[in-house]
Design a protein around this motif. Structure first.
Motif, PDB file in Angstrom:
ATOM      1  N   ASN A   1       0.619  -1.061   0.055  1.00 50.82           N
ATOM      2  CA  ASN A   1      -0.059  -0.015  -0.084  1.00 50.82           C
ATOM      3  C   ASN A   1       0.892   1.267   0.097  1.00 50.82           C
ATOM      4  O   ASN A   1       1.864   1.176   0.745  1.00 50.82           O
TER       5      ASN A   1
ATOM      6  N   ASP B   1       0.925   5.684  -0.144  1.00 56.85           N
ATOM      7  CA  ASP B   1       0.048   6.769  -0.237  1.00 56.85           C
ATOM      8  C   ASP B   1       0.175   7.864  -1.376  1.00 56.85           C
ATOM      9  O   ASP B   1       1.086   7.399  -2.432  1.00 56.85           O
ATOM     10  N   GLU B   2      -0.363   8.949  -1.618  1.00 48.12           N
ATOM     11  CA  GLU B   2      -0.203   9.984  -2.642  1.00 48.12           C
ATOM     12  C   GLU B   2       1.154  10.364  -3.029  1.00 48.12           C
ATOM     13  O   GLU B   2       1.181  10.861  -4.139  1.00 48.12           O
TER      14      GLU B   2
ATOM     15  N   TRP C   1     -13.864  -4.337   0.254  1.00 48.31           N
ATOM     16  CA  TRP C   1     -14.652  -3.472  -0.660  1.00 48.31           C
ATOM     17  C   TRP C   1     -15.343  -4.208  -1.494  1.00 48.31           C
ATOM     18  O   TRP C   1     -15.038  -4.811  -2.475  1.00 48.31           O
TER      19      TRP C   1
ATOM     20  N   SER D   1      -4.617   0.512  -8.837  1.00 53.87           N
ATOM     21  CA  SER D   1      -5.326   1.523  -7.954  1.00 53.87           C
ATOM     22  C   SER D   1      -7.041   1.232  -8.032  1.00 53.87           C
ATOM     23  O   SER D   1      -7.388   0.919  -9.057  1.00 53.87           O
TER      24      SER D   1
ATOM     25  N   GLU E   1     -10.997   3.154  -6.825  1.00 56.09           N
ATOM     26  CA  GLU E   1     -11.567   4.164  -6.067  1.00 56.09           C
ATOM     27  C   GLU E   1     -12.736   3.700  -5.555  1.00 56.09           C
ATOM     28  O   GLU E   1     -13.729   3.085  -6.253  1.00 56.09           O
ATOM     29  N   SER E   2     -13.044   3.739  -4.193  1.00 51.12           N
ATOM     30  CA  SER E   2     -14.254   3.421  -3.495  1.00 51.12           C
ATOM     31  C   SER E   2     -15.291   4.576  -3.366  1.00 51.12           C
ATOM     32  O   SER E   2     -15.026   5.679  -2.934  1.00 51.12           O
TER      33      SER E   2
ATOM     34  N   THR F   1     -14.836   1.811   4.519  1.00 46.44           N
ATOM     35  CA  THR F   1     -13.953   2.599   4.749  1.00 46.44           C
ATOM     36  C   THR F   1     -14.444   3.992   4.134  1.00 46.44           C
ATOM     37  O   THR F   1     -13.416   4.993   4.565  1.00 46.44           O
TER      38      THR F   1
ATOM     39  N   GLY G   1     -12.783   6.954  -1.217  1.00 45.79           N
ATOM     40  CA  GLY G   1     -11.263   7.278  -1.014  1.00 45.79           C
ATOM     41  C   GLY G   1     -10.835   6.427  -2.440  1.00 45.79           C
ATOM     42  O   GLY G   1     -11.302   5.809  -3.170  1.00 45.79           O
TER      43      GLY G   1
ATOM     44  N   TYR H   1      -7.340   4.323  -3.410  1.00 48.62           N
ATOM     45  CA  TYR H   1      -6.227   3.523  -2.790  1.00 48.62           C
ATOM     46  C   TYR H   1      -5.282   3.001  -3.988  1.00 48.62           C
ATOM     47  O   TYR H   1      -5.685   2.636  -5.167  1.00 48.62           O
TER      48      TYR H   1
ATOM     49  N   PHE I   1      -1.747   0.616  -4.862  1.00 53.53           N
ATOM     50  CA  PHE I   1      -1.037  -0.473  -4.365  1.00 53.53           C
ATOM     51  C   PHE I   1       0.016  -0.938  -5.399  1.00 53.53           C
ATOM     52  O   PHE I   1      -0.085  -0.953  -6.650  1.00 53.53           O
TER      53      PHE I   1
END
Length: 103
Positions: free
Chosen positions: A22, A24-25, A54, A70, A72-73, A79, A82, A84, A86
């Motif tokens: 995982n 981050d941006e 998800w 990646s 988008e949820s 959660t 967002g 995400y 990986f």
């Protein structure tokens, strides 16, 4: 007996489980884990944490580029909304399997 190179990888036994990292941006490492694609959802397993789930119906979009997967949820996920990302050696396989399961 056997050599280290002959050890089975998790992906050789379970083709629906992917070793991921995982990020981050900023592209910095956050946490290693494994993503499983079931018949109805994407599940992230991380050591010492409860699995994150998800459901496919809550994914807005998903994709891959090189070794990056990646998605988008939506707001209806546990959660919340967002994006995400990986790192995954098999990002294209992960994408293709997810796409096949959603269809």
């Amino acid at each position: 007996m056997g050599c280290v190179a002959s050890k089975l990888d998790i992906n050789d036994v379970h083709s629906n489980i992917f070793t991921v990292l995982n990020i981050d941006e900023m592209g910095s490492r956050v946490c290693p884990g494994q993503i499983e694609i079931t018949e109805i959802e994407l599940v992230l397993y991380q050591k010492g944490k409860d699995p994150l789930k998800w459901p496919f119906k809550s994914l807005r979009r998903y994709g891959f580029e090189a070794e990056m997967f990646s998605f988008e949820s939506g707001r209806r996920c546990a959660t919340g909304p967002g994006i995400y990302a990986f790192k995954c050696r098999r990002a294209e396989n992960l994408f293709n399997l997810l796409q096949a399961r959603i269809r």
